[in-house]
Design an enzyme around this catalytic site. Structure first.
Site, mmCIF file in Angstrom:
data_model
loop_
_atom_site.group_PDB
_atom_site.id
_atom_site.type_symbol
_atom_site.label_atom_id
_atom_site.label_comp_id
_atom_site.label_asym_id
_atom_site.label_seq_id
_atom_site.Cartn_x
_atom_site.Cartn_y
_atom_site.Cartn_z
ATOM 1 N N ILE A 19 16.915 5.468 -47.714
ATOM 2 C CA ILE A 19 16.319 4.348 -48.060
ATOM 3 C C ILE A 19 15.845 4.014 -49.298
ATOM 4 C CG2 ILE A 19 14.214 3.039 -48.135
ATOM 5 C CD1 ILE A 19 13.763 5.306 -45.962
ATOM 6 N N LEU A 20 16.177 2.595 -49.967
ATOM 7 C CA LEU A 20 16.525 2.381 -51.145
ATOM 8 C C LEU A 20 15.330 1.086 -51.769
ATOM 9 C CD1 LEU A 20 18.299 1.968 -53.320
ATOM 10 C CD2 LEU A 20 19.118 -0.427 -52.778
ATOM 11 N N ILE A 21 14.291 1.657 -52.252
ATOM 12 C CA ILE A 21 13.022 1.373 -52.586
ATOM 13 C C ILE A 21 12.524 1.074 -53.513
ATOM 14 C CG2 ILE A 21 10.398 1.559 -51.969
ATOM 15 C CD1 ILE A 21 10.532 2.958 -49.822
ATOM 16 N N SER A 22 12.677 2.136 -54.834
ATOM 17 C CA SER A 22 12.308 1.897 -56.275
ATOM 18 C C SER A 22 13.880 2.098 -56.945
ATOM 19 C CB SER A 22 10.649 2.964 -56.845
ATOM 20 O OG SER A 22 11.787 4.150 -56.713
ATOM 21 N N LYS A 64 23.351 9.163 -7.728
ATOM 22 C CA LYS A 64 21.949 9.422 -7.706
ATOM 23 C C LYS A 64 21.305 10.466 -8.199
ATOM 24 C CE LYS A 64 20.531 4.497 -7.164
ATOM 25 N NZ LYS A 64 22.308 4.716 -7.026
ATOM 26 N N HIS A 66 17.470 30.878 -61.257
ATOM 27 C CA HIS A 66 18.172 32.112 -61.030
ATOM 28 C C HIS A 66 19.269 31.440 -60.479
ATOM 29 C CE1 HIS A 66 16.243 31.132 -57.631
ATOM 30 N NE2 HIS A 66 17.798 32.191 -56.690
ATOM 31 N N LYS A 92 14.919 4.544 -57.851
ATOM 32 C CA LYS A 92 14.235 6.220 -58.712
ATOM 33 C C LYS A 92 15.418 7.461 -58.448
ATOM 34 C CE LYS A 92 10.933 8.688 -60.561
ATOM 35 N NZ LYS A 92 9.511 9.393 -60.746
ATOM 36 N N ARG A 145 21.196 18.967 -56.860
ATOM 37 C CA ARG A 145 20.234 19.391 -56.789
ATOM 38 C C ARG A 145 18.516 18.910 -57.399
ATOM 39 N NH1 ARG A 145 20.181 24.384 -54.496
ATOM 40 N NH2 ARG A 145 17.674 25.451 -55.672
#
Length: 477
Positions: free
Chosen positions: A402-405, A96, A380, A407, A374
């Protein structure tokens, strides 16, 4: 071999969920040893207990306080007792321990010098106190979350019986260590308390204490505490049994009784009858423990939330919090790894910014080179679209959170392909099931998800973490 493997092997070998407390309590020492000098009598008694029970129990639990109370001779007795325990039987030191300042040195002492396999800890000083014990990969800790003494109720049941402190201890401590590192210590005579803890921590080993009160309900305790595999619960041999001359026979009888009740419970629940109130875990999700932990640290929230696309969902997922909870993060990486080990690729790529910590962790685990496209190309320097070294023609697996749309992940995959790399597979942690999987397939990508949002909500609802209104709001969305 780590603690839980050692424990489970012994449970199978001895067909026993029983553990024995090796406590040199002079008040409990049998009369037949009283003629001896105190330490000698206690030593002979403990040696007798070990000899009589080693073939019928799964673990031993010496309580440090009893040895400390005897002074230096008591600590010498502890060394002798530990040496007498057969090496294949795990030892849980009931300490403990609660002092943050001595946690590091104490962990080193008990795990490297005393060579115990696990230790009990007080949760009040939080994860900072527990962490030094978790750096020993083959060892384990048991967090004290509930005790049976009446005086503790004012604290442990605070602020309400519906949301007591001891359940918060369970929820919080699960984020400190994986199921292979961290179990729970529960002292109670009330099966309902055990059932509540089991519902929150379905994958944790529970070490039960104080269950042998007058009128103890062994079957109800087992029904409440066993996991869906019919184990995961350690039962103490009654302390007053340890002084009997026929100890071996009595422990065997108790083991047989427990195994018989366990068999009946498993049989009764084989048709998915109710094991816990309103909950059936027989078809539980393999990542149920992880889902519940993500909910407990607010990675999964329910309400009305506006998404980046402008759509309003009855829930919100924020996986960025996992990097601040290393034990949960470790389990998340393991879940990704379970998918990745079946795929063929030369490098892995994370999609900025959310999945970069995950991709980095996986690269280290898999010893696989990592790159990433990126989000914005610098005006630059090298003005590179892809960071990291690679060779055109290589195959890259894309990791996202996460997979939502779809994009951002398809944009990232497109950048990789523009550099001459091949992308066949996209692995995400959660698929929101908005039809994106089919869209990815139409674009030539195979998608893989650790979890879907429906799996998450179903699991949370079955475990009683969300109510019917929240569950139906998701179903209608």
């Amino acid at each position: 071999m780590n603690f839980f493997d050692k424990l489970n092997r012994n449970i199978l070998q001895n067909q026993s969920l029983l553990f024995v407390g090796l406590d040199p309590n002079p008040e409990m020492m049998p009369v037949r040893y009283e003629s001896e000098e105190l330490i000698t009598g206690l030593e002979k008694w403990l040696q007798f207990i070990i000899a009589e029970t080693s073939d019928y129990v799964c673990a031993y639990k010496p309580t440090l306080g009893f040895y400390e109370a005897l002074g230096i001779p008591g600590l010498e007795l502890l060394y002798k007792t530990l040496a007498a325990i057969p090496p294949h039987i795990p030892v849980i030191l009931d300490a403990k321990h609660s002092d943050l300042n001595t946690s590091t040195i104490f962990a080193r002492t008990v795990f490297t010098e005393w060579q115990v396999d696990a230790i009990t800890l007080s949760p009040y000083t939080g994860q900072d106190h527990v962490a030094p014990f978790l750096v020993y990969p083959d060892k384990a800790v048991f967090i004290l979350c509930c005790t049976s003494n009446p005086g503790a109720e004012a604290l442990q049941q605070y602020p309400t019986n519906e949301s007591p402190l001891y359940l918060q201890v369970v929820k919080e401590s699960k984020t400190w260590g994986t199921p292979e590192q961290l179990g729970l210590e529960v002292g109670t005579t009330n099966p309902e308390i055990l059932a509540l803890i089991r519902a929150i921590a379905p994958e944790r080993i529970i070490m039960a204490r104080s269950i042998w009160a007058e009128g103890a309900k062994l079957k109800q305790i087992l029904e409440a505490g066993l996991n869906t595999n019919g184990d995961g619960l350690l039962i103490p041999v009654p302390q007053d049994m340890l002084g009997n001359t026929q100890l071996s026979e009595e422990v065997q009888n108790l083991r047989a009784e427990i195994n018989q009740i366990k068999t009946e419970i498993v049989h009764e629940n084989s048709t998915c009858s109710v094991w816990f109130p309103d909950v059936c875990f027989l078809n539980q999700h393999p990542y149920q423990d992880l889902i519940l932990q993500l909910y407990d640290i607010d990675c999964i929230m329910f309400g009305s939330f506006v998404q980046a696309s402008g759509a309003i969902f009855p829930y919100y997922i924020d996986l960025r919090k996992i990097i601040s909870n290393p034990q949960v993060f470790n389990q998340v990486l393991t879940a990704y790894q379970d998918i990745l080990k079946n795929l063929i690729f030369d490098r892995l790529a994370g999609i900025p910014y959310g999945s970069l910590p995950t991709a980095t962790g996986l690269a280290l685990r898999l010893h696989c080179p990592m790159i990433f496209p990126r989000k914005e190309v610098k005006a630059h320097g090298t003005r590179r679209v892809i960071e990291g070294n690679f060779h055109p023609g290589e195959t890259v697996v894309v990791v996202d959170d996460i997979l939502i749309s779809g994009k951002s992940v398809m944009e990232g995959a497109g950048k990789l392909e523009s550099a001459g790399l091949n992308v066949n597979d996209i692995v995400v942690f959660i698929d929101h099931e908005q039809g994106v999987k089919d869209r990815l397939q139409q674009n030539g990508y195979r998608s893989h998800a650790v979890l879907t949002i429906s799996e998450i909500t179903n699991t949370l609802y079955q475990a009683g973490r969300i109510n019917e209104e929240q569950f139906l709001a998701f179903a209608e969305s």
